[in-house]
Design an enzyme around this catalytic site. Structure first.
Site, PDB file in Angstrom:
ATOM      1  N   ARG A  21     -17.044  -6.283  14.609  1.00 57.94           N
ATOM      2  CA  ARG A  21     -17.332  -6.527  16.026  1.00 57.94           C
ATOM      3  C   ARG A  21     -17.474  -5.184  16.733  1.00 57.94           C
ATOM      4  O   ARG A  21     -17.268  -4.137  16.121  1.00 57.94           O
ATOM      5  CB  ARG A  21     -16.174  -7.300  16.659  1.00 57.94           C
ATOM      6  CG  ARG A  21     -14.845  -6.588  16.376  1.00 57.94           C
ATOM      7  CD  ARG A  21     -13.700  -7.112  17.177  1.00 57.94           C
ATOM      8  NE  ARG A  21     -12.420  -6.690  16.638  1.00 57.94           N
ATOM      9  CZ  ARG A  21     -11.828  -5.537  16.854  1.00 57.94           C
ATOM     10  NH1 ARG A  21     -12.406  -4.629  17.619  1.00 57.94           N
ATOM     11  NH2 ARG A  21     -10.669  -5.240  16.308  1.00 57.94           N
TER      12      ARG A  21
ATOM     13  N   GLU B 162       0.839  -1.186   0.000  1.00 54.77           N
ATOM     14  CA  GLU B 162       0.000   0.000   0.000  1.00 54.77           C
ATOM     15  C   GLU B 162       0.870   1.229   0.000  1.00 54.77           C
ATOM     16  O   GLU B 162       1.948   1.221   0.594  1.00 54.77           O
ATOM     17  CB  GLU B 162      -0.800   0.006   1.311  1.00 54.77           C
ATOM     18  CG  GLU B 162      -2.274   0.201   1.133  1.00 54.77           C
ATOM     19  CD  GLU B 162      -3.003  -0.019   2.447  1.00 54.77           C
ATOM     20  OE1 GLU B 162      -3.863  -0.900   2.471  1.00 54.77           O
ATOM     21  OE2 GLU B 162      -2.702   0.678   3.435  1.00 54.77           O
TER      22      GLU B 162
HETATM   23  P1  ADP Z   1      -4.248  -3.816  11.861  1.00 57.94           P
HETATM   24  O1  ADP Z   1      -5.281  -4.689  11.203  1.00 57.94           O
HETATM   25  O2  ADP Z   1      -3.022  -4.552  12.253  1.00 57.94           O
HETATM   26  O3  ADP Z   1      -4.818  -2.947  12.940  1.00 57.94           O
HETATM   27  P2  ADP Z   1      -4.451  -1.634   9.955  1.00 57.94           P
HETATM   28  O4  ADP Z   1      -4.476  -1.910   8.503  1.00 57.94           O
HETATM   29  O5  ADP Z   1      -5.756  -1.336  10.617  1.00 57.94           O
HETATM   30  O6  ADP Z   1      -3.740  -2.866  10.688  1.00 57.94           O
HETATM   31  O7  ADP Z   1      -3.428  -0.471  10.262  1.00 57.94           O
HETATM   32  C1  ADP Z   1      -3.055  -0.148  11.581  1.00 57.94           C
HETATM   33  C2  ADP Z   1      -2.472   1.244  11.613  1.00 57.94           C
HETATM   34  O8  ADP Z   1      -1.367   1.364  10.722  1.00 57.94           O
HETATM   35  C3  ADP Z   1      -3.398   2.344  11.203  1.00 57.94           C
HETATM   36  O9  ADP Z   1      -4.206   2.774  12.259  1.00 57.94           O
HETATM   37  C4  ADP Z   1      -2.445   3.422  10.749  1.00 57.94           C
HETATM   38  O10 ADP Z   1      -1.891   4.083  11.862  1.00 57.94           O
HETATM   39  C5  ADP Z   1      -1.326   2.640  10.112  1.00 57.94           C
HETATM   40  N1  ADP Z   1      -1.524   2.498   8.659  1.00 57.94           N
HETATM   41  C6  ADP Z   1      -2.194   1.525   8.030  1.00 57.94           C
HETATM   42  N2  ADP Z   1      -2.190   1.715   6.700  1.00 57.94           N
HETATM   43  C7  ADP Z   1      -1.491   2.837   6.453  1.00 57.94           C
HETATM   44  C8  ADP Z   1      -1.100   3.553   5.272  1.00 57.94           C
HETATM   45  N3  ADP Z   1      -1.434   3.143   4.045  1.00 57.94           N
HETATM   46  N4  ADP Z   1      -0.359   4.665   5.426  1.00 57.94           N
HETATM   47  C9  ADP Z   1       0.006   5.108   6.647  1.00 57.94           C
HETATM   48  N5  ADP Z   1      -0.312   4.471   7.775  1.00 57.94           N
HETATM   49  C10 ADP Z   1      -1.050   3.352   7.712  1.00 57.94           C
END
Ligand code: ADP
Length: 614
Positions: A297, A200
């Protein structure tokens, strides 16, 4: 409406669900492991069923045991809380196959959102904006590296099965990609049994904005506005709030509408959260917010939404699971004021956030107007090493963000937990940070300034004086202050370290044997050591007395040895803590009574230091 409910969880969320269920007249059944026999959720429920050993994989994660417990107690429904089995589609299906009501979305909705890549593909098809990236099946490292190059650095590698901040790697430049990929895949395979990754674009100035959604079995979906969870430590939320600072009406409308589209795309029932990442480099903008993932959830941070909307989300979950429609229409929902939540963890920020376990000898959480406490522990209870160390959530509501923030800060200031360590002082510092305070928070704030926030607070002089006076009765003669009695120095032990406090007035010996002092979210124990009358060393000032009954566990000096002021002489173990006793001044060990392993009484002479002749 269901009449009985088994809660397949523990800690604060089990207690939270029980609270609402009871208020609705629903019989509650807790489950517990060996480690939780005396836990608060067990005490709070009408009934409790033991389901196995402490390790979660042998108890809270064993679906069959939980379904058997529901059957045995005649429970009609199962609420999974968050974590554990809450997003396990097979478990949800097994619950339904057993003829029980599953308080959550349909298994197919969980599965559709379960893997990050499949979810993103679905969202793109539903017209929900997603972060640019690569979602393909070709997992060849060279191909992934090429895709990362196309997206443009910095990029984020994410395990498609990842969660809880695990299985993610930020890669700043092409030369670091291969190593980051290998380590991410290894972690993903170990933690999630699935090494598949997606790539990403890494969003700069990222803000974590999420929208609470709710669906029912009649095809209705509403949103309950957004939360901001940008204050994170290692991708884990620390402080959450609702609404999001700097959110204008147009952006809110766009984000919440996208969240409703996302929920509808998976035919969603019950409480869910759509997480977005926003590029805040020029403030929040409708065209700079992208879907990240859906949590199928109830979330840890659901209380901030409850506080601003007046909705009890657990009540809605139970109603919807019973087949009722969502109680309110979208146009009946609105935002009232501001709410903020801090997660209180049993951990030691000064020691790298190491979990802190033990008995909660002292467990007081600050209460304020507009405050709410969701906890799963109690004073006298245990924090064990088996589960998540979050012991409470402190939530404050106010008319404005500043009011909510001040109230939350007051709650933390007034909290006292001991001897288990907490992150309360860290949370206070985070709230005090000028960027957070002004609403300019991105997910990297703690990464940049966290070290200062984690510094252990020092007790203030006023607090030390107050504590010293409670240990050493002082008679003040305010009118005679100018020619008052000579200053007296009271030496105390603060967490084993000697500390001098100057007292005015006449001091007498005696007093309590120890005192806990609490300030700024931290608790120390102070012990009297000796009170020096004149400021000069008297005949007995070199007497090292045991400050309390205990056991000598180490003697570091020998008789006749030369010692310098502050040098450690011996270690005493008392009240489950170790206390070092040190030399009060430069001198020699004239007498040594302490023997390692010996039990000693309070005020027992352990050693005598003689000052060096000047
Ligand atoms: P998880 O499922 O492990 O919680 P997430 O996809 O929800 O992972 O991402 C967790 C955190 O990582 C987000 O809250 C954000 O802080 C950071 N993050 C995720 N994707 C991005 C991105 N594309 N760019 C910058 N920060 C990101």
């Amino acid at each position: 409406m269901i009449k009985s409910l088994l809660i397949a969880n523990r800690g604060e969320i089990a207690c939270r669900v029980i609270r609402t269920a009871r208020a609705m007249g629903i019989r509650t059944i807790a489950v517990y492991s060996d480690a939780d026999a005396k836990a608060l959720h067990v005490r709070s429920a009408d009934e409790a069923v033991h389901i196995g050993p402490a390790a979660a994989r042998e108890s809270y994660l064993v679906g069959e045991k939980i379904i058997a417990a529901a059957k045995a107690t005649g429970a009609e429904a199962i609420h999974p809380g968050y974590g554990f089995l809450s997003e396990n589609a097979e478990f949800a299906q097994a619950v339904m196959d057993a003829g029980l009501v599953w308080v959550g979305p349909k298994p197919a909705s969980i599965t559709a959102m379960g893997l990050k890549d499949a979810a993103k593909k679905l969202m793109i098809a539903a017209g929900v904006p997603c972060t640019p990236g690569y979602l393909g099946d070709d997992q060849d490292p060279a191909h992934l590296a090429q895709e990362a190059g196309k997206i443009g650095y910095p990029v984020l590698i994410k395990a498609v099965a990842g969660g809880g901040g695990k299985g993610m790697r930020l890669v700043e430049a092409a030369e670091d990609f291969a190593d980051a990929l290998t380590s991410c895949q290894r972690e993903a395979a170990n933690s999630f049994g699935n090494a598949h990754v997606l790539i990403e674009k890494y969003i700069l100035s990222p803000r974590h904005i999420e929208v609470q959604v709710f669906g029912d079995s009649h095809g209705n979906v509403v949103h309950l506005f957004e939360r901001d969870c940008s204050l994170q430590r290692r991708h884990q939320k620390v402080i959450e709030e609702a609404p999001a600072p700097g959110m204008d009406a147009a952006t809110r409308e766009a984000v919440c509408a996208a969240a409703v589209r996302a929920a509808k795309a998976v035919d969603y029932e019950g409480a869910g959260t759509i997480e977005f990442i926003a590029d805040d480099s020029e403030g929040l903008r409708a065209d700079r917010v992208w879907f990240m993932e859906m949590n199928t959830r109830l979330q840890v941070e659901h209380p901030v939404t409850e506080e601003i909307t007046g909705v009890d989300l657990v009540e809605w979950q139970l109603r919807v699971a019973s087949g009722e429609p969502i109680p309110l229409r979208q146009d009946e929902l609105s935002i009232n004021g501001w709410a903020m939540e801090a997660r209180l963890y049993a951990e030691d920020p000064a020691k790298g956030f190491l979990p802190s376990i033990g008995t909660l000898e002292l467990f007081e959480l600050g209460e304020v107007e507009g405050g709410r406490i969701d906890t799963g522990v109690y004073e006298g209870g245990e924090v064990t090493p088996f589960y998540d160390p979050m012991i409470a959530k402190l939530i404050a509501h106010g008319e404005t963000r500043d009011e909510a923030m001040d109230r939350l800060s007051d709650m933390l200031h007034d909290s006292a937990v001991w001897p288990v360590k907490t992150n309360a002082a860290f949370l206070i510092n985070a709230l005090d940070h000028e960027d957070f305070a002004s609403g300019k928070v991105d997910t990297g704030l703690i990464g940049r300034d966290g070290e200062a926030m984690a510094a252990d607070p020092e007790p203030s002089d006023e607090m030390l004086l107050e504590a010293a006076m409670s240990l050493t009765p002082v008679s003040f003669a305010p009118g005679l202050r100018l020619n008052a009695a000579p200053r007296r120095v009271a030496s105390f032990l603060l967490e084993g370290e000697p500390i001098d406090v100057e007292l005015d007035g006449e001091t007498e010996g005696g007093g309590e044997s120890s005192v806990l002092i609490a300030e700024n979210g931290k608790v120390w124990q102070m012990l009297p050591w000796r009170v020096d009358g004149s400021g000069h060393h008297g005949a007995h000032d070199g007497d090292i007395l045991s400050p309390m009954p205990g056991k000598i566990i180490a003697v570091d000096v020998t008789e006749g040895q030369t010692v310098t002021k502050g040098q450690k002489l011996l270690t005493l173990e008392a009240m489950k803590m170790e206390h070092s006793l040190t030399a009060p001044f430069d001198g020699t060990v004239a007498e040594l009574k302490a023997v390692a392993g010996a039990q000693v009484q309070v005020e027992a002479l352990l050693a005598r230091i003689e000052a060096v002749e000047e």
